[in-house]
Design a protein around this motif. Structure first.
Motif, PDB file in Angstrom:
ATOM      1  N   ALA A 183       0.837  -1.205   0.000  1.00 24.95           N
ATOM      2  CA  ALA A 183       0.000   0.000   0.000  1.00 24.95           C
ATOM      3  C   ALA A 183       0.870   1.252   0.000  1.00 24.95           C
ATOM      4  CB  ALA A 183      -0.935  -0.012   1.206  1.00 24.95           C
ATOM      5  N   GLN A 214      -1.593   3.278  -2.779  1.00 21.57           N
ATOM      6  CA  GLN A 214      -2.989   2.849  -2.730  1.00 21.57           C
ATOM      7  C   GLN A 214      -3.405   2.615  -1.274  1.00 21.57           C
ATOM      8  OE1 GLN A 214      -5.079   2.297  -5.354  1.00 21.57           O
ATOM      9  NE2 GLN A 214      -3.580   2.767  -6.921  1.00 21.57           N
ATOM     10  N   HIS A 215      -4.701   2.677  -1.028  1.00 22.93           N
ATOM     11  CA  HIS A 215      -5.227   2.348   0.303  1.00 22.93           C
ATOM     12  C   HIS A 215      -5.068   0.856   0.565  1.00 22.93           C
ATOM     13  CE1 HIS A 215      -6.942   6.255   1.150  1.00 22.93           C
ATOM     14  NE2 HIS A 215      -7.414   6.296  -0.077  1.00 22.93           N
ATOM     15  N   LYS A 216      -4.911   0.503   1.837  1.00 20.35           N
ATOM     16  CA  LYS A 216      -4.746  -0.911   2.203  1.00 20.35           C
ATOM     17  C   LYS A 216      -5.928  -1.758   1.743  1.00 20.35           C
ATOM     18  CE  LYS A 216      -3.381  -0.113   6.568  1.00 20.35           C
ATOM     19  NZ  LYS A 216      -2.981  -0.420   7.955  1.00 20.35           N
TER      20      LYS A 216
END
Length: 153
Positions: free
Chosen positions: A66, A71-73
């Motif tokens: 992430a 990017q978001h988890k």
């Protein structure tokens, strides 16, 4: 320090940094995904690249994926689920912390990574031919520094 296009008298306003980066990235991604598709990796696409680009044979924690991809988890978790279902990766306990999981490429995932590395090498060689080896090395180092600064901010 504020940089303005007028600071660069020879700059074409139609080719600001965003346009230039996007154009180079589009060329790279087009070549990468065209080659991967031609080599039989037809079930993955650019969305999966945010994970695949950062996988290592020994595995990588999802939290690191992430961070590295920006990017978001939750998004990374969904992509890892997809890659598991497609046979490119699997999760296993992290030997240094059993509570954590590592995302590890399967044999098919490793084949995809090897193909991607081939494409990257060819693409970079062409860029080095355009700029010359010394200028390309400077460009690559500057780009790495900018990307690193972006990750840290």
């Amino acid at each position: 320090m504020t940089v303005k296009i007028s600071d660069y008298p020879d700059a074409d306003p139609d080719y600001d940094l965003g346009v230039l980066i996007s154009r180079l990235n589009r060329d790279f991604e087009r070549e990468l995904w065209r080659t991967l598709t031609a080599r039989g990796f037809t079930d993955i696409g650019p969305r999966h690249g945010s994970v695949l680009a950062h996988l290592r044979p020994e595995g990588v924690r999802a939290s690191d994926l992430a961070r590295l991809s920006g990017q978001h988890k939750q998004v990374i978790g969904t992509i890892v689920d997809e890659l598991e279902a497609l046979g490119y990766a699997f999760r296993r306990p992290d030997p240094s912390d059993r509570r954590a999981k590592l995302v590890v490429p399967t044999e098919r995932g490793q084949a995809e990574l090897a193909t991607a590395h081939e494409v990257i090498a060819v693409f970079e060689q062409r860029q080095a031919e355009v700029l010359g080896p010394a200028r390309y090395l400077q460009f690559r180092e500057a780009l790495r520094d900018l990307a690193q600064a972006s990750v840290l901010s």
